[in-house]
Design an enzyme around this catalytic site. Sequence first.
Site, PDB file in Angstrom:
ATOM      1  N   ASN A 102     -11.788 -25.429 -37.533  1.00 46.70           N
ATOM      2  CA  ASN A 102     -11.604 -25.369 -36.084  1.00 46.70           C
ATOM      3  C   ASN A 102     -12.951 -25.343 -35.361  1.00 46.70           C
ATOM      4  OD1 ASN A 102      -8.899 -25.236 -36.675  1.00 46.70           O
ATOM      5  ND2 ASN A 102      -8.765 -23.020 -36.440  1.00 46.70           N
ATOM      6  N   VAL A 103     -12.959 -25.881 -34.157  1.00 49.34           N
ATOM      7  CA  VAL A 103     -14.187 -25.944 -33.360  1.00 49.34           C
ATOM      8  C   VAL A 103     -14.072 -25.100 -32.091  1.00 49.34           C
ATOM      9  CG1 VAL A 103     -14.790 -28.241 -34.221  1.00 49.34           C
ATOM     10  CG2 VAL A 103     -13.405 -28.040 -32.134  1.00 49.34           C
ATOM     11  N   HIS A 119     -16.610 -28.210 -39.118  1.00 49.74           N
ATOM     12  CA  HIS A 119     -16.502 -29.322 -38.170  1.00 49.74           C
ATOM     13  C   HIS A 119     -17.287 -29.091 -36.887  1.00 49.74           C
ATOM     14  CE1 HIS A 119     -12.499 -30.728 -40.208  1.00 49.74           C
ATOM     15  NE2 HIS A 119     -13.576 -30.978 -40.935  1.00 49.74           N
ATOM     16  N   CYS A 127     -28.825 -32.548 -28.740  1.00 43.37           N
ATOM     17  CA  CYS A 127     -29.619 -33.567 -28.061  1.00 43.37           C
ATOM     18  C   CYS A 127     -29.605 -34.849 -28.888  1.00 43.37           C
ATOM     19  CB  CYS A 127     -31.059 -33.086 -27.860  1.00 43.37           C
ATOM     20  SG  CYS A 127     -32.141 -34.320 -27.084  1.00 43.37           S
ATOM     21  N   CYS A 150     -35.100 -32.434 -22.033  1.00 38.44           N
ATOM     22  CA  CYS A 150     -36.023 -33.545 -22.293  1.00 38.44           C
ATOM     23  C   CYS A 150     -35.588 -34.817 -21.577  1.00 38.44           C
ATOM     24  CB  CYS A 150     -36.135 -33.807 -23.795  1.00 38.44           C
ATOM     25  SG  CYS A 150     -34.709 -34.666 -24.522  1.00 38.44           S
ATOM     26  N   THR A 188      -3.447 -24.964 -42.160  1.00 35.34           N
ATOM     27  CA  THR A 188      -4.092 -26.264 -42.286  1.00 35.34           C
ATOM     28  C   THR A 188      -3.129 -27.252 -42.926  1.00 35.34           C
ATOM     29  OG1 THR A 188      -5.919 -27.497 -43.326  1.00 35.34           O
ATOM     30  CG2 THR A 188      -5.199 -25.473 -44.418  1.00 35.34           C
ATOM     31  N   SER A 189      -3.227 -28.499 -42.509  1.00 35.26           N
ATOM     32  CA  SER A 189      -2.317 -29.544 -42.992  1.00 35.26           C
ATOM     33  C   SER A 189      -2.598 -29.953 -44.427  1.00 35.26           C
ATOM     34  CB  SER A 189      -2.416 -30.768 -42.082  1.00 35.26           C
ATOM     35  OG  SER A 189      -3.712 -31.344 -42.183  1.00 35.26           O
ATOM     36  N   ASN A 213       1.499 -20.899 -43.865  1.00 35.73           N
ATOM     37  CA  ASN A 213       1.734 -21.964 -42.898  1.00 35.73           C
ATOM     38  C   ASN A 213       3.165 -21.869 -42.400  1.00 35.73           C
ATOM     39  OD1 ASN A 213       1.241 -24.299 -41.357  1.00 35.73           O
ATOM     40  ND2 ASN A 213       0.157 -25.298 -43.053  1.00 35.73           N
TER      41      ASN A 213
END
Length: 241
Positions: A102-103, A119, A127, A150, A188-189, A213
């Site tokens: 997960n993010v 992930h 950047c 920058c 999770t799948s 699950n």
Amino acid sequence: MAAISARLRDLLARGRRVAALTGAGISAESGVPTFRSLGGFWQNESLEDLATPGGFARDPKRVWAWYDDRRRHISGCTPNAGHHALARFGRGHPDFRLITQNVDGLHQAAGSMGVILLHGDLFRVRCTKEGTSREDRRVPFPEIPPRCPCGAMLRPDVVWFGETLPEGEMQEATEAAHRSEVFLSIGTSALVYPAAALPDVAKQNGAYLVEINIEETPLSPLADEVILGPAAEVLPDLLGT
């Protein structure tokens, strides 16, 4: 919810070398749509347009507008009882390793330390010129696409389709799976590789493999124990937190 075996409770009570891999299912219980669900973020969009390096190169403004919407939605979500149970277990068991696909940052928000982020992190930016990354929780961004001091464009610090997982994190995750005595696959799948190979690594090296699950997956036949139910209900009971 399926019954939890006495053997599993005993193994977790000892708490030695436990590792967990979490997927989108645990965060779905906090209101974060899964990518593959009917109401998921991918529903009306093309993966090639929004989550690949080529899509970003073609239209960075469109990609960033979509990610900005995701960030705004997820910033309103909070960790659930499953996230908190894992965080408490980790505080009481120094050898515990938490790996996530997960993010959304909900494990960290719950207090988990040293999370292995396979992930990336939606609330980090990178950047495109310097390659440096940093946390940036501004919601929404004042300009799209956002820019680095920058002057170069920033990109989400997540792993897109067609990109390799960060080498250091994948190595850490593989080592954690290899040495684990209990390996928990949560929400999770079991379809997204290379992360989906981690339960196999654990099993092949003698770990007691547990799947948690709401439905069975391709991993289920390999697991020593399958507990069907929402992570927010199963984990507080399972981990004694």
